[in-house]
Write an enzyme that holds these catalytic residues in place. Structure first.
Site, PDB file in Angstrom:
ATOM      1  N   TYR A  45       0.840  -1.207   0.000  1.00  0.00           N
ATOM      2  CA  TYR A  45       0.000   0.000   0.000  1.00  0.00           C
ATOM      3  C   TYR A  45       0.869   1.250   0.000  1.00  0.00           C
ATOM      4  O   TYR A  45       0.703   2.146  -0.838  1.00  0.00           O
ATOM      5  CB  TYR A  45      -0.893  -0.050   1.241  1.00  0.00           C
ATOM      6  CG  TYR A  45      -1.723   1.165   1.503  1.00  0.00           C
ATOM      7  CD1 TYR A  45      -2.768   1.531   0.661  1.00  0.00           C
ATOM      8  CD2 TYR A  45      -1.499   1.947   2.644  1.00  0.00           C
ATOM      9  CE1 TYR A  45      -3.555   2.639   0.926  1.00  0.00           C
ATOM     10  CE2 TYR A  45      -2.289   3.046   2.923  1.00  0.00           C
ATOM     11  CZ  TYR A  45      -3.311   3.394   2.071  1.00  0.00           C
ATOM     12  OH  TYR A  45      -4.089   4.492   2.350  1.00  0.00           O
ATOM     13  N   ALA A  63       2.646   1.733  -3.307  1.00  0.00           N
ATOM     14  CA  ALA A  63       1.748   2.181  -4.384  1.00  0.00           C
ATOM     15  C   ALA A  63       1.362   3.646  -4.177  1.00  0.00           C
ATOM     16  O   ALA A  63       1.337   4.440  -5.123  1.00  0.00           O
ATOM     17  CB  ALA A  63       0.501   1.300  -4.432  1.00  0.00           C
ATOM     18  N   LYS A  64       1.068   4.007  -2.958  1.00  0.00           N
ATOM     19  CA  LYS A  64       0.684   5.392  -2.662  1.00  0.00           C
ATOM     20  C   LYS A  64       1.864   6.336  -2.891  1.00  0.00           C
ATOM     21  O   LYS A  64       1.693   7.456  -3.379  1.00  0.00           O
ATOM     22  CB  LYS A  64       0.203   5.508  -1.216  1.00  0.00           C
ATOM     23  CG  LYS A  64      -1.175   4.913  -0.966  1.00  0.00           C
ATOM     24  CD  LYS A  64      -2.244   5.750  -1.630  1.00  0.00           C
ATOM     25  CE  LYS A  64      -3.483   5.871  -0.797  1.00  0.00           C
ATOM     26  NZ  LYS A  64      -4.544   6.651  -1.447  1.00  0.00           N
ATOM     27  N   CYS A 102     -12.005  -3.339  14.728  1.00  0.00           N
ATOM     28  CA  CYS A 102     -11.682  -4.640  15.349  1.00  0.00           C
ATOM     29  C   CYS A 102     -12.036  -4.600  16.829  1.00  0.00           C
ATOM     30  O   CYS A 102     -12.673  -5.530  17.359  1.00  0.00           O
ATOM     31  CB  CYS A 102     -10.192  -4.963  15.219  1.00  0.00           C
ATOM     32  SG  CYS A 102      -9.677  -5.431  13.577  1.00  0.00           S
ATOM     33  N   PHE A 103     -11.631  -3.540  17.525  1.00  0.00           N
ATOM     34  CA  PHE A 103     -11.913  -3.447  18.961  1.00  0.00           C
ATOM     35  C   PHE A 103     -13.420  -3.286  19.202  1.00  0.00           C
ATOM     36  O   PHE A 103     -13.973  -3.832  20.149  1.00  0.00           O
ATOM     37  CB  PHE A 103     -11.146  -2.274  19.588  1.00  0.00           C
ATOM     38  CG  PHE A 103      -9.648  -2.491  19.721  1.00  0.00           C
ATOM     39  CD1 PHE A 103      -9.065  -3.728  19.445  1.00  0.00           C
ATOM     40  CD2 PHE A 103      -8.816  -1.453  20.143  1.00  0.00           C
ATOM     41  CE1 PHE A 103      -7.692  -3.928  19.574  1.00  0.00           C
ATOM     42  CE2 PHE A 103      -7.440  -1.643  20.275  1.00  0.00           C
ATOM     43  CZ  PHE A 103      -6.875  -2.878  19.982  1.00  0.00           C
ATOM     44  N   GLY A 133       1.862  -6.954  21.061  1.00  0.00           N
ATOM     45  CA  GLY A 133       1.903  -6.235  22.343  1.00  0.00           C
ATOM     46  C   GLY A 133       1.244  -4.864  22.345  1.00  0.00           C
ATOM     47  O   GLY A 133       1.210  -4.188  23.364  1.00  0.00           O
ATOM     48  N   GLY A 134       0.743  -4.422  21.177  1.00  0.00           N
ATOM     49  CA  GLY A 134       0.096  -3.094  21.123  1.00  0.00           C
ATOM     50  C   GLY A 134       1.081  -1.973  21.376  1.00  0.00           C
ATOM     51  O   GLY A 134       0.724  -0.910  21.897  1.00  0.00           O
TER      52      GLY A 134
HETATM   53  N1  UDP Z   1      -4.041  -3.700  15.697  1.00  0.00           N
HETATM   54  C1  UDP Z   1      -4.259  -4.412  16.890  1.00  0.00           C
HETATM   55  N2  UDP Z   1      -5.402  -5.164  17.008  1.00  0.00           N
HETATM   56  C2  UDP Z   1      -6.349  -5.224  16.035  1.00  0.00           C
HETATM   57  C3  UDP Z   1      -6.131  -4.489  14.832  1.00  0.00           C
HETATM   58  C4  UDP Z   1      -4.964  -3.739  14.704  1.00  0.00           C
HETATM   59  O1  UDP Z   1      -3.439  -4.379  17.819  1.00  0.00           O
HETATM   60  O2  UDP Z   1      -7.365  -5.897  16.249  1.00  0.00           O
HETATM   61  C5  UDP Z   1      -2.839  -2.832  15.585  1.00  0.00           C
HETATM   62  C6  UDP Z   1      -1.996  -2.947  14.305  1.00  0.00           C
HETATM   63  O3  UDP Z   1      -1.055  -3.985  14.396  1.00  0.00           O
HETATM   64  C7  UDP Z   1      -1.348  -1.569  14.281  1.00  0.00           C
HETATM   65  C8  UDP Z   1      -2.407  -0.635  14.836  1.00  0.00           C
HETATM   66  O4  UDP Z   1      -3.299  -1.488  15.572  1.00  0.00           O
HETATM   67  O5  UDP Z   1      -0.235  -1.534  15.153  1.00  0.00           O
HETATM   68  C9  UDP Z   1      -3.191   0.169  13.835  1.00  0.00           C
HETATM   69  O6  UDP Z   1      -3.667  -0.674  12.840  1.00  0.00           O
HETATM   70  P1  UDP Z   1      -4.787  -0.254  11.798  1.00  0.00           P
HETATM   71  O7  UDP Z   1      -5.308  -1.515  11.210  1.00  0.00           O
HETATM   72  O8  UDP Z   1      -5.804   0.637  12.423  1.00  0.00           O
HETATM   73  O9  UDP Z   1      -4.076   0.546  10.625  1.00  0.00           O
HETATM   74  P2  UDP Z   1      -2.757   1.404  10.432  1.00  0.00           P
HETATM   75  O10 UDP Z   1      -2.766   2.527  11.416  1.00  0.00           O
HETATM   76  O11 UDP Z   1      -1.583   0.458  10.683  1.00  0.00           O
HETATM   77  O12 UDP Z   1      -2.828   1.852   9.030  1.00  0.00           O
END
Ligand code: UDP
Length: 358
Positions: A166, A169-170, A218-219, A234-235
């Protein structure tokens, strides 16, 4: 009187629907919108200044769809994109095709007509930070991670890590626009959004879409369906969350200061809203407890999962995105105002109203 013609590609998407709503409410604009779906902009279809065409504008039909109206348009916003990390890894060919190959002829057509192309790129073009490769980097100094439009290098991982399909490409699309500006005089504005959140964002799997959406959805799905929130690796990654209302402020303000807005790049984000994904998970639990009045959500389960397991092989994360927005503040007289908690409350309340069970 609505006598200023604006074209919006992707008017039925999350950002496009908010921008269309904002410009129609202003009253000065006649909007020609294109999208494959009108679900997110269906409430606007009755507006006499909104002309909607249900179509995917790609390389095969750009001229046919836009050639007749582009000459009289003040600006064309290009907002249509596949922008979901799960797809970059699972559907890399589609990601590259939709973000570059299907879209580049739009740049040619705008160049031909001298039309002002306002293109929504992504902060993901910055990729990983250079500092993330330093051996003793501990993320304690935000200045090391600041991203400036014309100075910061674009650092992507190896080709085998398909997360970068992505961003690559962008980035090529940005370069194609800029090359046409310097060689052929195309007027352009490139916007790099930083995690814009708001109602109508993405989809909730099993409710109004299938697959893996971005983190907010997702959350939200996990909270709605009583499943654990999953923290990828690990977030520990950081994001700068920006309310969609602030973002469309910046997008729409450009129309009133074209001399300042043209021929440059803008980071659009809210630096005050920087969080780690782990912090985001905790905050979303708290905000959902507030929305539902059910304190049990404050301790909703969280589980840990690897990036490879969650997204598949080839996933690699952007570590930190600290946006320098001084150019947008100065040239557009704009400032992101909405704090993180309010951003989450507005966004989550929208999905709770649609899909909440309790
Ligand atoms: N992420 C997560 N749990 C989820 C979905 C995403 O921990 O259920 C994490 C992901 O690995 C990334 C961040 O959240 O570190 C943001 O991901 P997102 O899909 O929102 O898009 P991005 O900001 O990477 O374009």
């Amino acid at each position: 009187m609505a006598d200023r013609r604006i074209i919006i590609l992707g008017c039925g998407g999350f950002v496009g629907s908010h921008l269309t709503e904002r410009l129609l409410a202003d009253g000065r604009f006649e909007i020609h919108g294109f999208d494959t779906s009108d679900t997110k902009c269906s409430h606007l279809l009755g507006d006499k200044n909104f002309h909607f065409t249900k179509s995917y504008v790609d390389a095969s039909n750009t001229e046919k769809m836009l050639g007749g109206i582009l000459g009289d348009a003040e600006a064309i916003y290009s907002l249509a994109a596949v922008c979901n990390p799960a797809q970059y890894v699972a559907n890399p060919v589609f990601t590259i095709k939709s973000n570059f190959i299907h879209a580049y002829s739009l740049v040619d057509l705008c160049t031909q007509h001298g039309a002002w192309l306002i293109h929504t790129s992504t902060c993901e073009v910055y990729g990983r930070t250079v500092a993330s490769y330093l051996p003793d980097n501990d993320y304690s100094n935000p200045d090391l991670f600041e991203q400036r439009e014309d100075e910061t290098p674009l650092v992507m991982g190896p080709t085998v890590n398909q997360r970068w399909t992505y961003a690559a490409a962008k980035a090529l699309f940005e370069r194609y626009i800029y090359a046409n500006h310097t060689e052929n005089g195309l007027p352009f504005t490139i916007i790099r959004p930083y995690n814009w959140f708001g109602p109508r964002m993405d989809f909730i799997p099993g409710r109004d879409g299938e697959g893996v959406p971005r983190v907010m959805a997702c959350f939200m799905k996990a909270l709605l369906d009583d499943q654990p929130l999953q923290l990828v690796d690990g977030g520990k990654a950081w994001r700068t969350i920006t309310y969609i209302g602030d973002a469309v402020d910046a997008l729409s303000k450009m129309l009133d200061v074209p001399k300042k807005a043209k021929n440059t790049f803008f980071n659009i984000g809210n630096r005050a809203n920087e969080v780690t994904i782990e912090e985001l998970a905790h905050l979303m639990r708290d905000v959902y407890a507030e929305i539902t009045g059910d304190d049990a959500y404050k301790s909703h389960p969280i589980e840990y999962v690897s990036g490879e397991k969650f997204y598949g092989p080839g996933y690699e994360d952007c570590d930190r995105r600290v946006c320098d927005v001084s150019r947008a503040e100065r040239l557009l007289d704009w400032k992101a105002e909405v704090p993180l908690r309010d951003t989450l409350r507005n966004t989550m309340a929208h999905f709770h109203d649609l899909y909440g069970q309790k």
